[in-house]
Design an enzyme around this catalytic site. Structure first.
Site, PDB file in Angstrom:
ATOM      1  N   LYS A 121       0.833  -1.214   0.000  1.00  0.00           N
ATOM      2  CA  LYS A 121       0.000   0.000   0.000  1.00  0.00           C
ATOM      3  C   LYS A 121       0.865   1.261   0.000  1.00  0.00           C
ATOM      4  O   LYS A 121       0.545   2.241  -0.660  1.00  0.00           O
ATOM      5  CB  LYS A 121      -0.937  -0.011   1.218  1.00  0.00           C
ATOM      6  CG  LYS A 121      -2.083  -1.002   1.057  1.00  0.00           C
ATOM      7  CD  LYS A 121      -2.804  -1.284   2.360  1.00  0.00           C
ATOM      8  CE  LYS A 121      -3.756  -2.472   2.173  1.00  0.00           C
ATOM      9  NZ  LYS A 121      -4.301  -2.977   3.438  1.00  0.00           N
ATOM     10  N   GLN A 165      -4.948  -1.986   9.519  1.00  0.00           N
ATOM     11  CA  GLN A 165      -4.642  -3.265   8.879  1.00  0.00           C
ATOM     12  C   GLN A 165      -5.162  -4.411   9.754  1.00  0.00           C
ATOM     13  O   GLN A 165      -4.799  -4.526  10.918  1.00  0.00           O
ATOM     14  CB  GLN A 165      -3.123  -3.393   8.674  1.00  0.00           C
ATOM     15  CG  GLN A 165      -2.707  -4.615   7.895  1.00  0.00           C
ATOM     16  CD  GLN A 165      -3.249  -4.615   6.457  1.00  0.00           C
ATOM     17  OE1 GLN A 165      -3.164  -3.623   5.756  1.00  0.00           O
ATOM     18  NE2 GLN A 165      -3.852  -5.727   6.051  1.00  0.00           N
ATOM     19  N   ASP A 188     -11.968   1.850   3.895  1.00  0.00           N
ATOM     20  CA  ASP A 188     -12.148   0.394   3.860  1.00  0.00           C
ATOM     21  C   ASP A 188     -13.633   0.033   3.755  1.00  0.00           C
ATOM     22  O   ASP A 188     -13.977  -1.082   3.385  1.00  0.00           O
ATOM     23  CB  ASP A 188     -11.547  -0.243   5.123  1.00  0.00           C
ATOM     24  CG  ASP A 188     -10.204  -0.919   4.838  1.00  0.00           C
ATOM     25  OD1 ASP A 188      -9.941  -1.194   3.659  1.00  0.00           O
ATOM     26  OD2 ASP A 188      -9.457  -1.157   5.788  1.00  0.00           O
TER      27      ASP A 188
END
Lengths: 362, 362
Positions: A121, A165, A188
């Protein structure tokens, strides 16, 4: 229909199918669009139940031969195209309003797969010109420390997307931590309100979760028609299985979700035109689970030890690739399938968030 | 599983099944509980994927003969039991803290089915001691008028549940109007945040939508085991189909949702152990759609003209009752099935809301 009590034949005819399938839903060309996925609201076609003659469509996939060598859906290449279009747009944003999107990541612990994802990322963000900030906590950190970091990112005007994460260590309350992320920066898309809006017709979430969106985009860019197809999703996690099933349904697939309590999952999977596996079990889906000509999206990224590999492990999918390629018509590989798409969708969501913040349209 | 790449047999064994099914999920007795439905969080069993020997359970239903005369699931009687337990609790609340729950309904227009539903809700509320307030608007009222009424109810401390009788006339934005209802009083549970929390494992909505909750309660009170069963939901409305499918999945059924774009719905329906129809199409589900021994929940309430009836019409379901009773093992009738349960669940949600407000436990 009212008043007509006994239909001639007990079956439904999807009367919208022909009218809409090749226009609204599977756009063959897309000039300025970064991705092919249409707005969810544009998918909200009314259910017009009908009960005329029985329809026994075969999908175009089924009509073909049984001897396949599956087309490999190259997620790396498709994601590269998307990232390149994102880079152009970020650059235009910088040029026109002197701003760039910002993405913040919180990483807890030292899971090697999580570290790999975060590394990817970081690189991807920097490549497209998205500013990247990261906070790393040790495995034994407190919930409070993580929440404080998220609050700081919530208040940081240079940050437009925040993600934690996952998975988090067991002692941390995932739900509680994710809830701290401001809805406007939840790139997300895991906030329950986002999931609710994804599930409900007539509503549109601020963000569609990245991996499910990546799966749909892979299908659309590979010319796979979703509407009217039987889709089976293996796994029902909040992160992948659930939102993928909701998204497929929003695209008018007939969706069945398999989970660990499902009896005879092999039989049900074998009926799928589109099979998405997100169980996290290596080689769960054998050849006998695959309908001839099906399209397979393998979301599994299961690390297995491999001393020959640079990092001492490699990733394999949920699907027994060797067996499946002989039966499916198309399949995403692991790695190089869904993984790169997840990252591309994260960048896309971050860009969209920044565009909303700056009221920037280009 | 990690490292074991090729399972011996490509099938999953639901290892939790035997341990949990008769304890956590299908409570055979329930002393003080008003309803049998357990807390959703208590249902969140981890998916433990396994891939040992192939399991081909037959449901107890399937093991029986093919010549059924379906048991009629008496929703009226079951709802009556629930309402009587609610009445006791409301009475205890009044006695102990001098408060009663309050329910407000907004009705727009003169749809005769809507009027019937609201009339039933008024009577039922009064019978159990719940205070009932109603505001009626003409068909051509404005969005603003409806929203103002809802705001007044939001601020009224004697009101713990608010609902807008659906469907609304076309010129009113349903989503916008429903969003005005305070989340703490959304006893219909239609708020996207509620739906998101219903969909996500590890989360619990403040309210589970009444009709879906009523369907599950009917199944539980009739001794139907849901876990591991194949459930098919016909229809995907935000009000019934969607939340019912989410709820069935939360109870660990393997759920498929059929809609107007589904190809060959008859074939898929015929595989269901539990068939829930919420399409709103009279007699859509014929005998040929039903698996021998299946349990059918008919949510359809389709008004058809009937001059012999008191109000000039009567309600019939989505299921061809006569044909289905010869094939199913159990079926809910229309009327007298899901309808009374919806009202009972509304009263239950209103009571729960009031209990939360007053921090009342009994």
């Amino acid at each position: 229909m009212r008043g007509r009590l006994v239909p001639t034949l007990a079956a439904l005819r999807p009367i919208w199918l022909r009218r809409c399938s090749r226009t609204t839903l599977t756009l063959r060309t897309f000039s300025n669009q970064i991705i092919k996925s249409p707005s969810l609201l544009s998918l909200d076609l009314a259910d017009s139940w009908s009960s005329t003659s029985k329809q026994s469509h075969s999908s175009s996939i089924q009509e073909n031969s049984n001897n396949w060598t599956a087309k490999i859906i190259d997620g790396k290449e498709i994601a590269e195209g998307i990232r390149s279009r994102i880079a152009s747009e970020v650059s235009r944003m910088k040029e026109l309003i002197g701003q760039v999107p910002g993405l913040a990541v919180v990483l807890v612990g030292q899971r090697r797969d999580s570290e790999t994802y975060v590394r990817n990322k970081t690189i991807a963000s920097e490549e497209v010109g998205i500013k990247f900030k990261m906070t790393v906590f040790p495995e034994n950190c407190t919930e409070c420390e993580v929440c404080n970091a998220l609050c700081r990112f919530n208040e940081d005007p240079s940050i437009h997307g925040i993600l934690v994460q996952l998975p988090l260590p067991q002692h941390l309350d995932e739900g509680k931590i994710l809830n701290v992320i401001s809805l406007e920066k939840d790139v997300d898309g895991f906030h329950p309100l986002n999931i609710g809006n994804l599930a409900m017709q007539g509503m549109e979430p601020l963000f569609v979760p990245c991996t499910p969106k990546g799966c749909i985009e892979l299908l659309l860019q590979s010319g796979v028609e979703i509407m009217g197809k039987k889709a089976v999703v293996i796994g029902r996690s909040n992160i992948v299985g659930l939102p993928t099933s909701l998204l497929l349904q929003r695209h008018h697939a007939t969706v069945t979700v398999l989970h660990a309590f499902t009896k005879n999952p092999e039989k049900i999977a074998r009926e799928a035109d589109i099979l998405v596996s997100a169980a996290g079990v290596p080689n769960l889906v054998r050849g006998s689970w695959v309908k001839p000509g099906a399209v397979i999206v393998d979301v599994g990224t299961n690390p297995i030890e491999d001393w020959r590999s640079e990092h001492g492990y490699r990733l394999i999918g949920d699907v027994c690739f060797k067996e499946a390629t002989r039966i499916a018509s198309a399949i995403t590989p692991v790695p190089g399938g869904v993984g790169p798409m997840t990252v591309a969708m994260l960048l896309y969501n971050t860009l969209e968030s920044a565009k909303r913040t700056f009221n920037f349209t280009c």
